[in-house]
Design an enzyme around this catalytic site. Structure first.
Site, PDB file in Angstrom:
ATOM      1  N   GLU A 115      33.938  60.593  24.879  1.00 53.69           N
ATOM      2  CA  GLU A 115      35.301  60.186  24.397  1.00 53.69           C
ATOM      3  C   GLU A 115      35.768  59.232  25.526  1.00 53.69           C
ATOM      4  OE1 GLU A 115      38.349  63.136  25.438  1.00 53.69           O
ATOM      5  OE2 GLU A 115      36.865  64.212  26.537  1.00 53.69           O
ATOM      6  N   LYS A 117      37.579  57.141  28.522  1.00 62.74           N
ATOM      7  CA  LYS A 117      38.242  57.722  29.637  1.00 62.74           C
ATOM      8  C   LYS A 117      39.471  57.049  29.844  1.00 62.74           C
ATOM      9  CE  LYS A 117      37.316  58.393  34.396  1.00 62.74           C
ATOM     10  NZ  LYS A 117      38.491  57.993  35.165  1.00 62.74           N
ATOM     11  N   ASP A 119      43.009  56.067  31.182  1.00 61.66           N
ATOM     12  CA  ASP A 119      43.447  55.820  32.470  1.00 61.66           C
ATOM     13  C   ASP A 119      44.756  56.156  32.972  1.00 61.66           C
ATOM     14  OD1 ASP A 119      42.840  54.408  35.083  1.00 61.66           O
ATOM     15  OD2 ASP A 119      42.953  52.429  34.235  1.00 61.66           O
ATOM     16  N   TYR A 227      41.389  67.192  27.797  1.00 64.28           N
ATOM     17  CA  TYR A 227      39.822  66.934  27.697  1.00 64.28           C
ATOM     18  C   TYR A 227      38.956  68.225  28.267  1.00 64.28           C
ATOM     19  CZ  TYR A 227      40.768  65.640  32.664  1.00 64.28           C
ATOM     20  OH  TYR A 227      40.898  65.826  34.084  1.00 64.28           O
ATOM     21  N   LYS A 316      31.705  53.572  33.495  1.00 67.36           N
ATOM     22  CA  LYS A 316      32.867  52.960  33.874  1.00 67.36           C
ATOM     23  C   LYS A 316      32.685  51.375  33.386  1.00 67.36           C
ATOM     24  CE  LYS A 316      35.835  54.105  36.560  1.00 67.36           C
ATOM     25  NZ  LYS A 316      36.078  54.697  37.790  1.00 67.36           N
ATOM     26  N   CYS A 410      61.161  17.074  34.515  1.00 69.53           N
ATOM     27  CA  CYS A 410      60.076  17.546  33.791  1.00 69.53           C
ATOM     28  C   CYS A 410      58.726  16.696  34.339  1.00 69.53           C
ATOM     29  CB  CYS A 410      60.186  17.262  32.330  1.00 69.53           C
ATOM     30  SG  CYS A 410      58.691  17.302  31.180  1.00 69.53           S
ATOM     31  N   CYS A 413      57.484  14.163  31.469  1.00 71.09           N
ATOM     32  CA  CYS A 413      58.033  13.083  30.886  1.00 71.09           C
ATOM     33  C   CYS A 413      59.109  12.545  31.810  1.00 71.09           C
ATOM     34  CB  CYS A 413      58.765  13.395  29.372  1.00 71.09           C
ATOM     35  SG  CYS A 413      60.002  14.152  29.340  1.00 71.09           S
ATOM     36  N   CYS A 428      63.128  21.337  29.476  1.00 72.92           N
ATOM     37  CA  CYS A 428      63.036  19.990  29.616  1.00 72.92           C
ATOM     38  C   CYS A 428      64.133  19.476  28.240  1.00 72.92           C
ATOM     39  CB  CYS A 428      61.487  19.503  29.372  1.00 72.92           C
ATOM     40  SG  CYS A 428      61.433  17.795  28.890  1.00 72.92           S
ATOM     41  N   CYS A 434      59.201  13.822  25.230  1.00 69.14           N
ATOM     42  CA  CYS A 434      58.456  14.596  25.968  1.00 69.14           C
ATOM     43  C   CYS A 434      56.873  14.621  25.207  1.00 69.14           C
ATOM     44  CB  CYS A 434      58.788  15.646  26.410  1.00 69.14           C
ATOM     45  SG  CYS A 434      57.738  16.445  27.592  1.00 69.14           S
TER      46      CYS A 434
END
Ligand code: D41
Length: 675
Positions: A115, A117, A119, A227, A316, A410, A413, A428, A434
């Site tokens: 199964e 694991k 976290d 589990y 892992k 910006c 531009c 911007c 631009c």
């Protein structure tokens, strides 16, 4: 060997660092370092202690697992200790585990329960008379914290067991975790309040479970999946681990949907590969796969080494957080002018991919995390998402770092940057003057959900705009084949293909066209709503804001954007020019067509023998807007499997693609949307 004095100094420094990290990790639920880095420190300390046994002391962090419970929770001594899991970091170590197991059991092949694991954090639940009476964290395996009040708020923890054939007492062990979506939600909420949020879903789960106030825990999206078992009256529930878990399932516990029995190491390796491929699509984070000898009698035959059972192992995944240096912060200008800071990083390999950039979202985020150029930062790369900078390692801040400052203009531009009234976003003001905004608008126009112009990628658009060949989407349809063939990364053949794709894209739907225009706040759903309300584009162009707001889901902001868009002479010219070049849709039934294309954007693959000609199926699917391709990938939405389907079916299973038989296909064609 280094002089004992130097070794002693290094050992002291490592212990100081590790203790500090333990405190941040276990007590504050707010780690300073990624696990990979912590592991390195601990490994270095262990190696030194192995080499210089004189330096080992009882208070060394290597001499204990876990941490002291935080003040505020009562201590619980586990009736049976909660064991830890041995790790295998590569296939070789897994093969080695299987070899040892076969040897100890004297068998040619062993059946394992497998199964993912999860976290999260391990807890133990004690039921008496079918009622939950105590929940405790794992702690150091012997003693944990009483978190009963908090655990009672988790919806997937049964407070009273189903059925009546359970033993009493019954101790169930499992993992409390948070779904990725839940994590993003609470971190989003935290960011909106100007708070820092959690580093990852596991810390979010731990932090939520270890709240002294259960009403806070209750608001956090926690889950529980079991589990294993602890103290159980009368012993085993079933002859195998997997059958025991199924019994727990019957009493109301969640058991991993991915739980499987696999045979031998080949089965383990194949399972690990399948889960690795599927990992990004699981709704929760996992850091590996757990394999356990399935037969309980065999488990007993194998026993334990120190605190871990010999009959289980966690294969892992490589770590997905690393530390690297923040070299610079650049600015990226999006389609609508939003300016996003991007972290330029010293290249670092994270789970097999070299990362050089990460998103930083906005200026506030940089301030909140106190990131400075030159800092060591924790970078996380999870799944397919853009890598993110989780935080800075203050301990490693060099003397001369540079504070980042947002410019007023910006970077592309030179136009003024303006702060949105409602948020942290800087924009911007250059519009299509631009070049960055222009490139992104054109990419959006050509995107799959827009005009779907295959082969018009970033690099091509970049060149077309930089060379001044394309200024607006309308110019795309005036580019000659020769001009395309002259671009870098283009040959005669790809130029031809692109010309054909441009031609094909001209037959579209009004909804796609509206979406492709890139009107602010008009996503696919709004575009569809607009198209079905105004099958005639001219009517939409002329609508005022009050009228627009009558359309479902169109509020004042969206209405204002739409209205403003169609008041720009420039936009009207582009639309006119696009229609001149032949872009069309079924004008009378524009809306019906959209409604009749429920599979637009979906990709299918057909395999095996079907009871009707493939071309017929393809045509029927195409009429509903679906795209039929020849290869299964993670982008495939459905695989239709007929008789004697082969490798494509296997691949789809591995990738977790939804598989339909002919009946499923018919139901999809009949309009049962997502089948
Ligand atoms: O999903 C998990 N995180 C998980 C953890 C799992 N699926 N199985 C586990 N099995 C065990 C043994 C074999 C010792 C009963 C575990 C853990 N232990 C575990 N979780 C945290 C420490 C140990």
């Amino acid at each position: 060997m280094m002089p004992l004095q130097d070794a002693a100094a290094r050992v002291a420094e490592l212990r100081r660092q590790i203790e500090l990290h333990n405190y941040h990790y276990y007590v504050l639920d707010d780690p300073l370092l990624p696990d990979s880095e912590y592991d390195r420190l601990l490994r270095e300390l262990k190696a030194l202690e192995d080499r210089y046994p004189a330096l080992v002391t009882g208070d060394s962090p290597t001499q204990r697992v876990g941490a002291k419970p935080r003040e505020g929770f009562a201590e619980v001594t586990h009736k049976l200790p909660m064991l830890s899991l041995d790790n295998a970091f590569d296939d070789r170590e897994l093969i080695e585990f299987d070899r040892r197991t076969r040897e100890r059991l004297g068998r040619a092949t062993v059946i394992y329960a497998a199964e993912p694991k999860l976290d999260g954090l391990a807890i133990s639940l004690r039921y008496e008379g079918g009622i939950l009476i105590q929940a405790a964290t794992r702690g150091d395996g012997q003693q944990g914290e009483d978190v009963t009040g908090n655990v009672r708020t988790i919806a997937s923890v049964p407070l009273r067991l189903l059925g009546d054939d359970w033993p009493t007492p019954l101790e169930v062990r499992g993992e409390v975790y948070m779904t990725t979506r839940g994590f993003e939600q609470i971190n989003g909420d935290a960011a909106r309040r100007g708070e820092k949020g959690f580093a990852n879903p596991r810390n979010a789960a731990a932090g939520s479970l270890r709240q002294l106030d259960p009403t806070i825990t209750a608001r956090r999206p926690l889950e529980f999946s079991c589990y294993g078992l602890g103290d159980v009256a009368g012993g085993d529930l079933a002859p195998t681990h997997s059958a025991s878990l199924r019994r727990l399932g019957g009493w109301g516990f969640r058991v991993s949907r991915e739980l499987a029995q696999v045979s031998g190491v080949e089965g383990c390796l194949a399972y690990f590969r399948a889960i690795s491929e599927k990992r990004n699509r699981l709704p929760y984070e996992i850091d590996g796969v757990v394999f356990k000898v399935d037969d309980l009698a065999q488990q007993r035959q194998m026993g334990f080494v120190s605190r871990a059972p010999r009959w289980a192992i966690a294969r892992k995944f490589p770590a997905h957080e690393e530390i690297t240096r923040l070299l610079a912060i650049d600015l990226q200008v999006g389609r609508t002018g939003a300016v996003t800071p991007v972290a330029r990083l010293e290249p670092v390999s994270i789970a097999g991919v070299t990362v050089t950039n990460a998103t930083l979202h906005n200026e506030d985020e940089i301030l909140r995390k106190d990131l400075r150029i030159g800092d060591s930062v924790i970078v996380r790369r999870a799944g397919d998402v853009i890598p993110q900078v989780m935080g800075v390692v203050l301990e490693r801040r060099p003397a001369c770092t540079q504070v980042f400052q947002m410019p007023n203009h910006c970077p592309e531009c030179g136009s003024d940057l303006v702060k949105e009234t409602d948020g942290a976003i800087l924009r911007c003001s250059g519009g299509l003057y631009c070049p960055a905004q222009r490139k992104r608008s054109i990419r959006h126009f050509a995107s799959r959900r827009g005009m779907d112009i295959e082969g018009l990628g970033d690099k091509i658009v970049e060149q077309l705009v930089d060379k001044g060949i394309v200024l607006t989407p309308a110019d795309l349809f005036r580019v000659t084949r020769d001009a395309l063939a002259a671009l870098d990364r283009m040959g005669e053949k790809s130029a031809n293909n692109l010309c054909q794709a441009l031609e094909r894209s001209k037959h579209t739907t009004l909804a796609r066209f509206l979406y492709a225009l890139g009107i602010r706040e008009v996503g696919e759903a709004t575009a569809r709503a607009l198209a079905s309300h105004y099958p005639n584009l001219t009517d939409l162009q002329e609508a005022d804001e009050t009228e627009l707001m009558r359309i479902p889901d169109v509020g004042p902001v969206v209405a204002e954007h739409i209205h403003a868009f169609f008041r720009q002479p420039h936009n009207l010219e582009v639309i006119e020019s696009l229609r001149q070049s032949g872009i069309h849709w079924d004008s009378i039934t524009g809306s019906k067509q959209e409604r009749g294309r429920p599979l637009a954007g979906k990709t299918l693959v057909l395999t095996g023998t079907l009871s009707q000609p493939r071309e017929t199926v393809k045509e029927r699917l195409a009429l509903l807007g679906a795209r039929v391709t020849g290869t299964v990938s993670s982008k495939t939405d459905f695989l239709v499997a007929g008789e004697a389907a082969g490798s494509k079916l296997d691949k789809a299973r591995v990738l977790g693609v939804t598989i339909l038989d002919e009946q499923g296909l018919e139901s999809l064609l009949a309009g049962n949307g997502d089948a």
